[in-house]
Design a protein around this motif. Structure first.
Motif, PDB file in Angstrom:
ATOM      1  N   VAL A  43      10.479  -1.586   4.807  1.00 52.32           N
ATOM      2  CA  VAL A  43       9.066  -1.433   4.463  1.00 52.32           C
ATOM      3  C   VAL A  43       8.929  -0.594   3.197  1.00 52.32           C
ATOM      4  CG1 VAL A  43       6.886  -0.350   5.161  1.00 52.32           C
ATOM      5  CG2 VAL A  43       8.176  -1.740   6.798  1.00 52.32           C
ATOM      6  N   ARG A  44       9.698   0.501   3.138  1.00 54.85           N
ATOM      7  CA  ARG A  44       9.651   1.378   1.964  1.00 54.85           C
ATOM      8  C   ARG A  44      10.076   0.624   0.702  1.00 54.85           C
ATOM      9  NH1 ARG A  44      12.991   5.241   3.789  1.00 54.85           N
ATOM     10  NH2 ARG A  44      11.307   5.936   5.149  1.00 54.85           N
ATOM     11  N   GLU A  45      11.141  -0.164   0.826  1.00 53.54           N
ATOM     12  CA  GLU A  45      11.613  -0.953  -0.322  1.00 53.54           C
ATOM     13  C   GLU A  45      10.569  -1.989  -0.724  1.00 53.54           C
ATOM     14  OE1 GLU A  45      15.494  -2.646   0.328  1.00 53.54           O
ATOM     15  OE2 GLU A  45      16.187  -0.871   1.408  1.00 53.54           O
ATOM     16  N   ALA A  46       9.961  -2.633   0.267  1.00 50.74           N
ATOM     17  CA  ALA A  46       8.954  -3.655  -0.014  1.00 50.74           C
ATOM     18  C   ALA A  46       7.745  -3.057  -0.730  1.00 50.74           C
ATOM     19  CB  ALA A  46       8.513  -4.321   1.289  1.00 50.74           C
ATOM     20  N   LEU A  47       7.321  -1.880  -0.314  1.00 52.57           N
ATOM     21  CA  LEU A  47       6.168  -1.239  -0.951  1.00 52.57           C
ATOM     22  C   LEU A  47       6.464  -0.890  -2.405  1.00 52.57           C
ATOM     23  CD1 LEU A  47       4.859   1.081   1.914  1.00 52.57           C
ATOM     24  CD2 LEU A  47       3.812  -1.029   1.052  1.00 52.57           C
ATOM     25  N   ARG A  48       7.702  -0.490  -2.690  1.00 55.64           N
ATOM     26  CA  ARG A  48       8.065  -0.213  -4.083  1.00 55.64           C
ATOM     27  C   ARG A  48       7.965  -1.484  -4.925  1.00 55.64           C
ATOM     28  NH1 ARG A  48      12.041   3.658  -2.015  1.00 55.64           N
ATOM     29  NH2 ARG A  48      13.639   2.031  -1.951  1.00 55.64           N
ATOM     30  N   THR A  49       8.448  -2.591  -4.370  1.00 58.50           N
ATOM     31  CA  THR A  49       8.381  -3.862  -5.094  1.00 58.50           C
ATOM     32  C   THR A  49       6.933  -4.275  -5.322  1.00 58.50           C
ATOM     33  OG1 THR A  49      10.481  -4.629  -4.172  1.00 58.50           O
ATOM     34  CG2 THR A  49       8.978  -6.314  -5.006  1.00 58.50           C
ATOM     35  N   LEU A  50       6.124  -4.151  -4.288  1.00 55.73           N
ATOM     36  CA  LEU A  50       4.718  -4.546  -4.403  1.00 55.73           C
ATOM     37  C   LEU A  50       3.952  -3.645  -5.357  1.00 55.73           C
ATOM     38  CD1 LEU A  50       4.082  -5.402  -0.662  1.00 55.73           C
ATOM     39  CD2 LEU A  50       4.115  -7.012  -2.568  1.00 55.73           C
ATOM     40  N   GLU A  51       4.382  -2.398  -5.464  1.00 52.06           N
ATOM     41  CA  GLU A  51       3.754  -1.508  -6.447  1.00 52.06           C
ATOM     42  C   GLU A  51       4.085  -1.962  -7.854  1.00 52.06           C
ATOM     43  OE1 GLU A  51       3.014   3.214  -7.348  1.00 52.06           O
ATOM     44  OE2 GLU A  51       4.585   2.633  -5.938  1.00 52.06           O
ATOM     45  N   SER A  52       5.332  -2.374  -8.072  1.00 53.46           N
ATOM     46  CA  SER A  52       5.728  -2.852  -9.395  1.00 53.46           C
ATOM     47  C   SER A  52       4.996  -4.141  -9.768  1.00 53.46           C
ATOM     48  CB  SER A  52       7.249  -3.073  -9.460  1.00 53.46           C
ATOM     49  OG  SER A  52       7.636  -4.211  -8.712  1.00 53.46           O
ATOM     50  N   GLU A  53       4.594  -4.912  -8.746  1.00 60.36           N
ATOM     51  CA  GLU A  53       3.871  -6.164  -8.983  1.00 60.36           C
ATOM     52  C   GLU A  53       2.369  -5.949  -9.149  1.00 60.36           C
ATOM     53  OE1 GLU A  53       4.754  -8.780  -5.743  1.00 60.36           O
ATOM     54  OE2 GLU A  53       6.824  -9.131  -6.383  1.00 60.36           O
ATOM     55  N   GLY A  54       1.881  -4.760  -8.791  1.00 63.54           N
ATOM     56  CA  GLY A  54       0.465  -4.475  -8.946  1.00 63.54           C
ATOM     57  C   GLY A  54      -0.378  -4.692  -7.703  1.00 63.54           C
ATOM     58  N   PHE A  55       0.250  -4.991  -6.568  1.00 68.01           N
ATOM     59  CA  PHE A  55      -0.504  -5.177  -5.328  1.00 68.01           C
ATOM     60  C   PHE A  55      -0.750  -3.858  -4.603  1.00 68.01           C
ATOM     61  CE2 PHE A  55       1.331  -9.424  -5.867  1.00 68.01           C
ATOM     62  CZ  PHE A  55       0.240 -10.232  -5.593  1.00 68.01           C
ATOM     63  N   VAL A  56       0.066  -2.871  -4.869  1.00 68.16           N
ATOM     64  CA  VAL A  56       0.015  -1.588  -4.159  1.00 68.16           C
ATOM     65  C   VAL A  56      -0.039  -0.459  -5.171  1.00 68.16           C
ATOM     66  CG1 VAL A  56       1.354  -0.020  -2.676  1.00 68.16           C
ATOM     67  CG2 VAL A  56       1.228  -2.469  -2.126  1.00 68.16           C
ATOM     68  N   THR A  57      -0.718   0.597  -4.825  1.00 66.11           N
ATOM     69  CA  THR A  57      -0.756   1.792  -5.661  1.00 66.11           C
ATOM     70  C   THR A  57      -0.496   3.010  -4.775  1.00 66.11           C
ATOM     71  OG1 THR A  57      -2.076   3.044  -7.290  1.00 66.11           O
ATOM     72  CG2 THR A  57      -3.243   2.162  -5.391  1.00 66.11           C
ATOM     73  N   THR A  58       0.019   4.079  -5.357  1.00 63.86           N
ATOM     74  CA  THR A  58       0.292   5.303  -4.615  1.00 63.86           C
ATOM     75  C   THR A  58      -0.706   6.378  -5.040  1.00 63.86           C
ATOM     76  OG1 THR A  58       2.650   4.792  -4.471  1.00 63.86           O
ATOM     77  CG2 THR A  58       2.003   7.079  -4.077  1.00 63.86           C
ATOM     78  N   ARG A  59      -1.378   6.979  -4.044  1.00 58.39           N
ATOM     79  CA  ARG A  59      -2.393   7.996  -4.332  1.00 58.39           C
ATOM     80  C   ARG A  59      -1.999   9.326  -3.728  1.00 58.39           C
ATOM     81  NH1 ARG A  59      -7.633   4.476  -2.487  1.00 58.39           N
ATOM     82  NH2 ARG A  59      -7.465   2.818  -4.065  1.00 58.39           N
ATOM     83  N   ARG A  60      -2.378  10.397  -4.393  1.00 55.76           N
ATOM     84  CA  ARG A  60      -2.128  11.740  -3.888  1.00 55.76           C
ATOM     85  C   ARG A  60      -2.800  11.916  -2.525  1.00 55.76           C
ATOM     86  NH1 ARG A  60      -0.813  16.273  -6.774  1.00 55.76           N
ATOM     87  NH2 ARG A  60      -1.430  15.285  -8.737  1.00 55.76           N
ATOM     88  N   HIS A  61      -2.043  12.436  -1.588  1.00 57.72           N
ATOM     89  CA  HIS A  61      -2.518  12.735  -0.234  1.00 57.72           C
ATOM     90  C   HIS A  61      -2.780  11.484   0.626  1.00 57.72           C
ATOM     91  CE1 HIS A  61      -2.804  16.716  -1.768  1.00 57.72           C
ATOM     92  NE2 HIS A  61      -3.885  16.502  -2.490  1.00 57.72           N
ATOM     93  N   ALA A  62      -2.736  10.293   0.034  1.00 56.22           N
ATOM     94  CA  ALA A  62      -3.027   9.084   0.815  1.00 56.22           C
ATOM     95  C   ALA A  62      -1.806   8.183   0.947  1.00 56.22           C
ATOM     96  CB  ALA A  62      -4.170   8.305   0.176  1.00 56.22           C
ATOM     97  N   GLY A  63      -0.862   8.324   0.031  1.00 61.26           N
ATOM     98  CA  GLY A  63       0.313   7.474   0.071  1.00 61.26           C
ATOM     99  C   GLY A  63       0.025   6.092  -0.475  1.00 61.26           C
ATOM    100  N   ALA A  64       0.709   5.085   0.062  1.00 61.81           N
ATOM    101  CA  ALA A  64       0.562   3.720  -0.432  1.00 61.81           C
ATOM    102  C   ALA A  64      -0.761   3.117   0.040  1.00 61.81           C
ATOM    103  CB  ALA A  64       1.725   2.864   0.039  1.00 61.81           C
ATOM    104  N   CYS A  65      -1.452   2.467  -0.874  1.00 57.99           N
ATOM    105  CA  CYS A  65      -2.709   1.788  -0.571  1.00 57.99           C
ATOM    106  C   CYS A  65      -2.735   0.447  -1.289  1.00 57.99           C
ATOM    107  CB  CYS A  65      -3.916   2.608  -1.047  1.00 57.99           C
ATOM    108  SG  CYS A  65      -4.035   4.276  -0.363  1.00 57.99           S
ATOM    109  N   VAL A  66      -3.533  -0.472  -0.779  1.00 59.94           N
ATOM    110  CA  VAL A  66      -3.728  -1.736  -1.489  1.00 59.94           C
ATOM    111  C   VAL A  66      -4.466  -1.429  -2.784  1.00 59.94           C
ATOM    112  CG1 VAL A  66      -4.780  -4.030  -1.407  1.00 59.94           C
ATOM    113  CG2 VAL A  66      -3.826  -3.013   0.672  1.00 59.94           C
ATOM    114  N   ALA A  67      -3.990  -1.994  -3.870  1.00 62.90           N
ATOM    115  CA  ALA A  67      -4.588  -1.722  -5.179  1.00 62.90           C
ATOM    116  C   ALA A  67      -6.020  -2.233  -5.259  1.00 62.90           C
ATOM    117  CB  ALA A  67      -3.748  -2.383  -6.276  1.00 62.90           C
ATOM    118  N   GLU A  68      -6.801  -1.593  -6.121  1.00 59.23           N
ATOM    119  CA  GLU A  68      -8.161  -2.037  -6.426  1.00 59.23           C
ATOM    120  C   GLU A  68      -8.192  -2.366  -7.914  1.00 59.23           C
ATOM    121  OE1 GLU A  68     -11.437   0.234  -4.351  1.00 59.23           O
ATOM    122  OE2 GLU A  68      -9.776   1.655  -4.153  1.00 59.23           O
TER     123      GLU A  68
END
Length: 221
Positions: A43-68
């Motif tokens: 899951v952790r690896e997948a979230l990194r990949t999805l962040e690089s693709e622009g589907f996921v973003t990482t926010r302070r205090h919230a962690g991984a979230c679906v990008a807006e």
């Protein structure tokens, strides 16, 4: 058996594209691991990949979230597709195999038949298969990967209205295949450019857009 991260990545991406996880929604490793029946490592690896693709973003205090995505980022996607698909068509004209042509011609025949019958849902799937096959015929792995990612993100961000004149749209597909079959790279490029520009007009935003950048990361991760 350990489920590979790329399979988990595909599952999460599909859930984002379908709207199961909405823009801005949190994506916790624990919840995702339970949903897909895996450990937190893939899951952790997948979230990194999805962040690089622009589907996921990482926010302070919230962690991984679906990008807006911003409205400009969404518009840029359509412009990118209008640049990449004509390039793929021109390369397909030089590199396609007989197997590619057979599939493309078969899809055009089916599309024209369904268009005459007004079977819109079938046309949506057939259109996707057509453009995916055209990209594969380019024999350009990097270009194919970019187009695949772009199509995923467009499917996520936009709802697409059915063509006003589906018979004409599939006639355009047929003309593109004819140019590819003749090896006429320039005509394949120009016809595809016109087709994608027309198709772009049918796209309407469906995701909540934001003024934030999609991949803003606060702090190390």
């Amino acid at each position: 058996m350990r489920i590979p991260a790329h399979a988990v990545c595909t599952a999460i991406r599909d859930d984002i594209v379908s709207g199961f996880f909405g823009p801005g929604g949190r994506l916790t490793e624990e919840v995702l691991a339970r949903r897909y029946g895996v450990s937190r490592v893939p899951v952790r690896e997948a979230l990194r990949t999805l962040e690089s693709e622009g589907f996921v973003t990482t926010r302070r205090h919230a962690g991984a979230c679906v990008a807006e995505p911003t409205a400009q980022e969404a518009a840029d996607l359509l412009e990118l597709r209008m640049l990449l698909e004509p390039l793929a068509a021109s390369r397909a004209a030089r590199r396609r195999t007989e197997a590619h042509l057979k599939v493309l011609r078969g899809l055009v025949r089916l599309g024209q038949e369904r268009a005459r019958r007004g079977q819109g849902e079938d046309l949506r799937a057939l259109g996707g298969w057509f453009h995916e096959t055209l990209a594969q015929a380019s024999a350009s792995p990097g270009l194919i990967a970019l187009l695949t990612q772009t199509r995923h993100k467009i499917a996520w961000m936009y709802v697409v209205d059915a063509p006003a004149r589906p018979v004409d749209s599939w006639a355009e597909h047929g003309s593109i295949v004819d140019a590819v079959a003749r090896g006429d790279a320039e005509r394949a490029r120009s016809l595809t450019a016109l087709h994608t520009a027309t198709a772009a007009e049918a796209h309407r935003l469906r995701v909540r857009t934001s003024q934030r950048a999609v991949n803003t990361v606060s702090g190390p991760h």
